[in-house]
Design a protein around this motif. Sequence first.
Motif, PDB file in Angstrom:
ATOM      1  N   VAL A  33       0.854  -1.180   0.000  1.00  0.00           N
ATOM      2  CA  VAL A  33       0.000   0.000   0.000  1.00  0.00           C
ATOM      3  C   VAL A  33       0.893   1.234   0.000  1.00  0.00           C
ATOM      4  CG1 VAL A  33      -1.811   1.255   1.230  1.00  0.00           C
ATOM      5  CG2 VAL A  33      -1.778  -1.255   1.276  1.00  0.00           C
ATOM      6  N   ALA A  34       0.706   2.055  -1.020  1.00  0.00           N
ATOM      7  CA  ALA A  34       1.472   3.300  -1.132  1.00  0.00           C
ATOM      8  C   ALA A  34       0.819   4.368  -0.261  1.00  0.00           C
ATOM      9  CB  ALA A  34       1.518   3.759  -2.587  1.00  0.00           C
ATOM     10  N   PRO A  35       1.604   5.323   0.207  1.00  0.00           N
ATOM     11  CA  PRO A  35       1.009   6.400   1.006  1.00  0.00           C
ATOM     12  C   PRO A  35       0.128   7.275   0.123  1.00  0.00           C
ATOM     13  CG  PRO A  35       3.294   6.897   0.517  1.00  0.00           C
ATOM     14  CD  PRO A  35       3.032   5.501   0.006  1.00  0.00           C
ATOM     15  N   PRO A  36      -0.817   7.988   0.725  1.00  0.00           N
ATOM     16  CA  PRO A  36      -1.661   8.881  -0.092  1.00  0.00           C
ATOM     17  C   PRO A  36      -0.813   9.999  -0.681  1.00  0.00           C
ATOM     18  CG  PRO A  36      -2.068   9.218   2.259  1.00  0.00           C
ATOM     19  CD  PRO A  36      -1.129   8.057   2.140  1.00  0.00           C
ATOM     20  N   GLU A  37      -1.252  10.522  -1.804  1.00  0.00           N
ATOM     21  CA  GLU A  37      -0.510  11.616  -2.438  1.00  0.00           C
ATOM     22  C   GLU A  37      -0.495  12.851  -1.542  1.00  0.00           C
ATOM     23  OE1 GLU A  37      -1.088  12.519  -6.512  1.00  0.00           O
ATOM     24  OE2 GLU A  37      -1.274  10.403  -7.069  1.00  0.00           O
TER      25      GLU A  37
END
Length: 186
Positions: A33-37
């Motif tokens: 899971v990538a961090p939010p922009e």
Amino acid sequence: MHSVGDMDVLNVLGDNGDMSTPVPTPSREPRVVAPPEDLQEMLNLARLLEDCSAPAMLLGPDGEQIPLPLEVDEVLRQVVSAMGSGASVSVEPIDRQLTTQQAANLLGVSRNTLVRLLDEHELPFERLGASRHRRLRLQDVLAYRERKRIDRRSRLDELTRQASEDGLYDVDAGAYRSALAEARKS
């Protein structure tokens, strides 16, 4: 890194957030899971968690509140901290099996280098039946990575101590470069 039962509670990945093709776990496919922009909400959550000494509460859709178990609260805090600093995360079972390519990616080395480490018995592995394919346990790869981190830190501390004893911190950059050039000649 903390362990909760058989779970590796936080595995912060590199910039590309990739561990190659993940090996499925029995329950579901692991995912990164990538961090939010926009990190503002994540930073707000991190501040809220920092200000709380008690475990966070889970609020259900019907208004029911359940305190998070301490282990889950710790995982949440680590995930929020990592994502707040822009890192991708993955929560994986600690006994997960990795391919040699996945292990190499996790360690930041080439697959050939990893195979050499296996041949030199630096890391334990298992073979799949009579095949040539090797699998490594995530727990063993993470333990190896931590041992290497500690070893690097120890070596750096020793070099720093030696440089300090030799008075190299008191020398200006030009004199240091001259001394280094002279040392390389001899």
